[in-house]
Design a protein around this motif. Structure first.
Motif, PDB file in Angstrom:
ATOM      1  N   GLY A 305     -68.810 -24.126 -87.308  1.00  7.09           N
ATOM      2  CA  GLY A 305     -69.181 -24.164 -85.630  1.00  7.09           C
ATOM      3  C   GLY A 305     -69.261 -22.344 -85.715  1.00  7.09           C
ATOM      4  O   GLY A 305     -70.152 -22.064 -85.066  1.00  7.09           O
ATOM      5  N   MET A 306     -68.348 -21.598 -86.292  1.00  3.96           N
ATOM      6  CA  MET A 306     -68.641 -20.016 -86.610  1.00  3.96           C
ATOM      7  C   MET A 306     -70.253 -19.990 -87.245  1.00  3.96           C
ATOM      8  O   MET A 306     -70.637 -18.816 -86.745  1.00  3.96           O
ATOM      9  CB  MET A 306     -67.533 -19.503 -87.447  1.00  3.96           C
ATOM     10  N   ALA A 307     -70.348 -20.586 -88.331  1.00  2.00           N
ATOM     11  CA  ALA A 307     -71.767 -20.285 -88.582  1.00  2.00           C
ATOM     12  C   ALA A 307     -72.915 -20.660 -87.698  1.00  2.00           C
ATOM     13  O   ALA A 307     -73.733 -19.796 -87.476  1.00  2.00           O
ATOM     14  CB  ALA A 307     -72.093 -21.245 -89.985  1.00  2.00           C
ATOM     15  N   GLU A 308     -72.879 -21.560 -86.942  1.00  2.13           N
ATOM     16  CA  GLU A 308     -73.804 -22.002 -85.983  1.00  2.13           C
ATOM     17  C   GLU A 308     -73.874 -20.818 -84.776  1.00  2.13           C
ATOM     18  O   GLU A 308     -74.852 -20.745 -84.100  1.00  2.13           O
ATOM     19  CB  GLU A 308     -73.456 -23.286 -85.202  1.00  2.13           C
ATOM     20  N   GLN A 309     -72.538 -20.124 -84.835  1.00  2.00           N
ATOM     21  CA  GLN A 309     -72.423 -19.101 -83.731  1.00  2.00           C
ATOM     22  C   GLN A 309     -72.906 -17.849 -84.306  1.00  2.00           C
ATOM     23  O   GLN A 309     -72.963 -16.684 -83.532  1.00  2.00           O
ATOM     24  CB  GLN A 309     -71.211 -19.021 -83.124  1.00  2.00           C
ATOM     25  N   GLY A 310     -73.435 -17.846 -85.451  1.00  2.00           N
ATOM     26  CA  GLY A 310     -73.900 -16.430 -86.005  1.00  2.00           C
ATOM     27  C   GLY A 310     -73.155 -15.669 -87.184  1.00  2.00           C
ATOM     28  O   GLY A 310     -73.493 -14.744 -87.869  1.00  2.00           O
ATOM     29  N   SER A 311     -71.836 -16.285 -87.323  1.00  7.73           N
ATOM     30  CA  SER A 311     -70.931 -15.649 -88.315  1.00  7.73           C
ATOM     31  C   SER A 311     -71.515 -15.854 -89.961  1.00  7.73           C
ATOM     32  O   SER A 311     -71.980 -16.935 -90.312  1.00  7.73           O
ATOM     33  CB  SER A 311     -69.631 -16.101 -88.184  1.00  7.73           C
ATOM     34  N   ASP A 312     -71.510 -14.846 -90.738  1.00  6.15           N
ATOM     35  CA  ASP A 312     -71.759 -15.097 -91.937  1.00  6.15           C
ATOM     36  C   ASP A 312     -70.325 -15.695 -92.700  1.00  6.15           C
ATOM     37  O   ASP A 312     -68.906 -15.747 -92.298  1.00  6.15           O
ATOM     38  CB  ASP A 312     -72.387 -13.776 -92.705  1.00  6.15           C
ATOM     39  N   TYR A 313     -70.605 -15.820 -94.141  1.00  7.34           N
ATOM     40  CA  TYR A 313     -69.343 -16.518 -94.921  1.00  7.34           C
ATOM     41  C   TYR A 313     -68.226 -15.636 -94.859  1.00  7.34           C
ATOM     42  O   TYR A 313     -67.131 -16.059 -94.766  1.00  7.34           O
ATOM     43  CB  TYR A 313     -69.797 -17.101 -96.084  1.00  7.34           C
ATOM     44  N   GLU A 314     -68.441 -14.207 -94.752  1.00  3.78           N
ATOM     45  CA  GLU A 314     -67.504 -13.306 -94.964  1.00  3.78           C
ATOM     46  C   GLU A 314     -66.773 -13.319 -93.697  1.00  3.78           C
ATOM     47  O   GLU A 314     -65.425 -13.200 -93.786  1.00  3.78           O
ATOM     48  CB  GLU A 314     -67.881 -11.822 -95.302  1.00  3.78           C
ATOM     49  N   GLU A 315     -67.465 -13.170 -92.629  1.00  2.00           N
ATOM     50  CA  GLU A 315     -66.458 -13.398 -91.500  1.00  2.00           C
ATOM     51  C   GLU A 315     -65.539 -14.700 -91.542  1.00  2.00           C
ATOM     52  O   GLU A 315     -64.678 -14.438 -90.734  1.00  2.00           O
ATOM     53  CB  GLU A 315     -67.512 -13.118 -90.316  1.00  2.00           C
ATOM     54  N   ILE A 316     -66.346 -15.548 -91.452  1.00  2.37           N
ATOM     55  CA  ILE A 316     -65.471 -17.035 -91.864  1.00  2.37           C
ATOM     56  C   ILE A 316     -64.306 -16.710 -92.386  1.00  2.37           C
ATOM     57  O   ILE A 316     -63.171 -17.308 -91.749  1.00  2.37           O
ATOM     58  CB  ILE A 316     -66.632 -18.193 -92.191  1.00  2.37           C
ATOM     59  N   LEU A 317     -64.649 -16.297 -93.771  1.00  7.57           N
ATOM     60  CA  LEU A 317     -63.302 -16.504 -94.661  1.00  7.57           C
ATOM     61  C   LEU A 317     -62.264 -15.525 -94.120  1.00  7.57           C
ATOM     62  O   LEU A 317     -60.984 -15.987 -94.032  1.00  7.57           O
ATOM     63  CB  LEU A 317     -63.675 -16.089 -95.948  1.00  7.57           C
ATOM     64  N   LYS A 318     -62.618 -14.434 -93.481  1.00 11.14           N
ATOM     65  CA  LYS A 318     -61.595 -13.374 -93.024  1.00 11.14           C
ATOM     66  C   LYS A 318     -60.808 -13.635 -91.878  1.00 11.14           C
ATOM     67  O   LYS A 318     -59.936 -13.008 -91.360  1.00 11.14           O
ATOM     68  CB  LYS A 318     -62.110 -12.208 -93.030  1.00 11.14           C
ATOM     69  N   HIS A 319     -61.678 -14.581 -91.377  1.00 12.53           N
ATOM     70  CA  HIS A 319     -60.988 -15.126 -89.951  1.00 12.53           C
ATOM     71  C   HIS A 319     -59.736 -16.191 -90.281  1.00 12.53           C
ATOM     72  O   HIS A 319     -58.527 -16.069 -89.604  1.00 12.53           O
ATOM     73  CB  HIS A 319     -61.995 -15.826 -89.138  1.00 12.53           C
ATOM     74  N   TYR A 320     -60.066 -17.325 -91.156  1.00 13.70           N
ATOM     75  CA  TYR A 320     -59.323 -18.320 -91.661  1.00 13.70           C
ATOM     76  C   TYR A 320     -58.078 -17.762 -92.672  1.00 13.70           C
ATOM     77  O   TYR A 320     -57.085 -18.375 -92.531  1.00 13.70           O
ATOM     78  CB  TYR A 320     -59.945 -19.654 -92.146  1.00 13.70           C
ATOM     79  N   TYR A 321     -58.576 -16.830 -93.380  1.00 17.60           N
ATOM     80  CA  TYR A 321     -57.703 -16.132 -94.352  1.00 17.60           C
ATOM     81  C   TYR A 321     -57.054 -14.703 -93.879  1.00 17.60           C
ATOM     82  O   TYR A 321     -58.158 -13.947 -94.452  1.00 17.60           O
ATOM     83  CB  TYR A 321     -57.946 -16.422 -95.681  1.00 17.60           C
ATOM     84  N   GLN A 322     -56.092 -14.539 -93.378  1.00 20.82           N
ATOM     85  CA  GLN A 322     -55.970 -13.327 -92.763  1.00 20.82           C
ATOM     86  C   GLN A 322     -55.634 -12.161 -93.921  1.00 20.82           C
ATOM     87  O   GLN A 322     -54.732 -12.270 -94.850  1.00 20.82           O
ATOM     88  CB  GLN A 322     -54.851 -13.147 -91.828  1.00 20.82           C
ATOM     89  N   GLY A 323     -56.201 -10.938 -93.795  1.00 20.74           N
ATOM     90  CA  GLY A 323     -55.894  -9.917 -94.644  1.00 20.74           C
ATOM     91  C   GLY A 323     -56.451 -10.128 -96.055  1.00 20.74           C
ATOM     92  O   GLY A 323     -56.080  -9.337 -96.933  1.00 20.74           O
ATOM     93  N   ILE A 324     -57.315 -11.040 -96.574  1.00 23.40           N
ATOM     94  CA  ILE A 324     -57.682 -11.199 -97.833  1.00 23.40           C
ATOM     95  C   ILE A 324     -58.802 -10.258 -98.138  1.00 23.40           C
ATOM     96  O   ILE A 324     -59.477  -9.543 -97.237  1.00 23.40           O
ATOM     97  CB  ILE A 324     -58.332 -12.486 -98.087  1.00 23.40           C
ATOM     98  N   THR A 325     -59.139 -10.191 -99.348  1.00 20.01           N
ATOM     99  CA  THR A 325     -60.176  -9.106 -99.995  1.00 20.01           C
ATOM    100  C   THR A 325     -61.197  -9.935-100.645  1.00 20.01           C
ATOM    101  O   THR A 325     -60.845 -10.801-101.294  1.00 20.01           O
ATOM    102  CB  THR A 325     -59.618  -8.085-100.953  1.00 20.01           C
ATOM    103  N   LEU A 326     -62.419  -9.689-100.577  1.00 21.69           N
ATOM    104  CA  LEU A 326     -63.400 -10.515-101.399  1.00 21.69           C
ATOM    105  C   LEU A 326     -63.573  -9.677-102.713  1.00 21.69           C
ATOM    106  O   LEU A 326     -64.020  -8.529-102.608  1.00 21.69           O
ATOM    107  CB  LEU A 326     -64.766 -10.488-100.438  1.00 21.69           C
ATOM    108  N   SER A 327     -63.516 -10.212-103.611  1.00 24.86           N
ATOM    109  CA  SER A 327     -63.342  -9.781-105.049  1.00 24.86           C
ATOM    110  C   SER A 327     -64.548 -10.592-105.981  1.00 24.86           C
ATOM    111  O   SER A 327     -64.894 -11.611-105.501  1.00 24.86           O
ATOM    112  CB  SER A 327     -61.959  -9.544-105.647  1.00 24.86           C
ATOM    113  N   LYS A 328     -64.625  -9.875-107.069  1.00 24.61           N
ATOM    114  CA  LYS A 328     -65.612 -10.416-107.884  1.00 24.61           C
ATOM    115  C   LYS A 328     -65.106 -10.586-109.289  1.00 24.61           C
ATOM    116  O   LYS A 328     -64.549  -9.501-109.913  1.00 24.61           O
ATOM    117  CB  LYS A 328     -66.954  -9.726-107.980  1.00 24.61           C
ATOM    118  N   LEU A 329     -65.516 -11.333-109.858  1.00 29.03           N
ATOM    119  CA  LEU A 329     -65.281 -11.882-111.464  1.00 29.03           C
ATOM    120  C   LEU A 329     -65.979 -10.758-112.358  1.00 29.03           C
ATOM    121  O   LEU A 329     -67.200 -10.664-112.135  1.00 29.03           O
ATOM    122  CB  LEU A 329     -65.518 -13.062-111.922  1.00 29.03           C
ATOM    123  N   THR A 330     -65.242 -10.132-113.071  1.00 29.13           N
ATOM    124  CA  THR A 330     -65.859  -8.966-113.841  1.00 29.13           C
ATOM    125  C   THR A 330     -67.141  -9.589-114.781  1.00 29.13           C
ATOM    126  O   THR A 330     -67.971  -8.777-114.896  1.00 29.13           O
ATOM    127  CB  THR A 330     -65.088  -8.385-114.881  1.00 29.13           C
TER     128      THR A 330
END
Length: 334
Positions: A305-330
């Motif tokens: 539903g958030m995606a249908e409203q225009g949110s990208d995956y980063e916005e979705i994840l940071k909404h449902y998982y509070q205070g997280i950081t997106l990190s990358k495998l080296t």
């Protein structure tokens, strides 16, 4: 995710070392990977061992290959691309958490493999042939390329909190708000907080009803608690919801002379969620539930539903998982 919460409590007690192959020094804007070939991703990919419950064998798979088939098994392929990306990051994060927690020894339930193919224990995984058999070749032709795209465009991205991969719990539908982790499981996790989930109207399991004959209701409780006392002649007065959690699910309910957790009643009567009301009729009791699943972490239908409203995956994840950081495998940054 429909099954990973079974491992939640044991993982909470595991002390994690900071994995050498994870970057988590800062919150990053993850670049799109549209111009990165599948071969380039595979060159930087990790290998993981997966226990296959069907064949009873341990498979060795590329991480992104495994994640692609988890996403296809766990989330409807018709969902928006950004929702599928959020699911891919959650599935990848869970896999890395299990890999760093159990290493080469594997999980005690499946030694030698840190993850498995069952949604009742880890995440559901289906082979390509199983996906085609379950959904048909037309489904596969239509949705498989989009699922691959979602995984490829987030390749190597995971969620971390305090430089550690998080426990990325997810479920089908929350019923309007997710739950705090401690209200469902044993421990409070700072990123698993109750948040609103307002865009779930299209979920086919948003509201459900289940009828139980009054005598079957009493028998089920008596089989669990021999000393329970219920006045079956005035059973409506014997059932009282005492307290609800922040997300709306039943925390405590009194039935006769016993108090139960909402999650216990959900299990006893095989309800879709612990967010329920109880109506007593002449011959039956009707449970009306909102949502489907344990209610902690990401709501998949809410994410869509958030995606249908225009949110990208980063916005979705940071909404449902509070205070997280997106990190990358080296290995994906070389």
């Amino acid at each position: 995710m429909k099954g990973i919460f079974f491992a939640f409590i044991s993982l909470l007690t595991t002390t994690l070392l900071i994995p050498l192959f994870i970057i988590s020094s800062c919150d990053m804007q993850v670049p799109q990977r549209k111009n990165v070939s599948r071969e380039e991703i595979r060159e930087s990919d990790l290998m993981i061992k997966v226990f296959n419950h069907e064949t009873r064998e341990i498979m060795e798979l590329y991480l992104e290959e495994y994640v692609t088939q988890v996403v296809a098994a766990e989330m409807p392929g018709s969902f928006e691309l950004e929702a599928l990306k959020a699911q891919a990051v959650a599935a990848r994060t869970y896999t890395i958490l299990r890999k760093t927690s159990y290493g080469e020894e594997g999980h005690p339930s499946h030694p030698g493999a840190s993850v498995c193919t069952s949604h009742t224990h880890c995440q559901e995984w289906l082979s390509v042939d199983e996906l085609k058999n379950r959904h048909g070749t037309l489904w596969f032709a239509r949705y498989w390329p989009t699922i691959q795209e979602a995984v490829e465009e987030t390749a190597g991205v995971i969620m971390t909190y305090d430089m550690q991969p998080i426990e990325p719990l997810y479920h089908s539908t929350s019923g309007g708000a997710t739950e705090n982790s401690e209200d469902v499981f044993a421990s409070a996790m700072p990123y698993l907080r109750s948040v609103s989930s307002p865009y779930e109207e299209r979920s086919p399991v948003l509201v459900d009803q289940k009828e139980v004959e009054i005598q079957d209701f009493i028998n089920a409780l008596q089989s669990r608690d021999k000393d329970i006392q219920i006045n079956d002649r005035n059973i409506a007065s014997e059932i009282k919801i005492l307290e609800k959690n922040q997300g709306g699910s039943v925390k405590t309910i009194q039935i006769g002379n016993k108090n139960y957790k909402g999650s216990e009643i959900r299990q006893i009567f095989d309800l879709r969620s612990s967010d329920f009301t109880v109506d007593v009729g002449r011959n039956q009791i009707t449970f009306t539930t909102r949502g489907y699943g344990h209610g902690v972490g990401m709501s998949q239908w809410g994410a869509n539903g958030m995606a249908e409203q225009g949110s990208d995956y980063e916005e979705i994840l940071k909404h449902y998982y509070q205070g997280i950081t997106l990190s990358k495998l080296t290995s994906y940054t070389k």
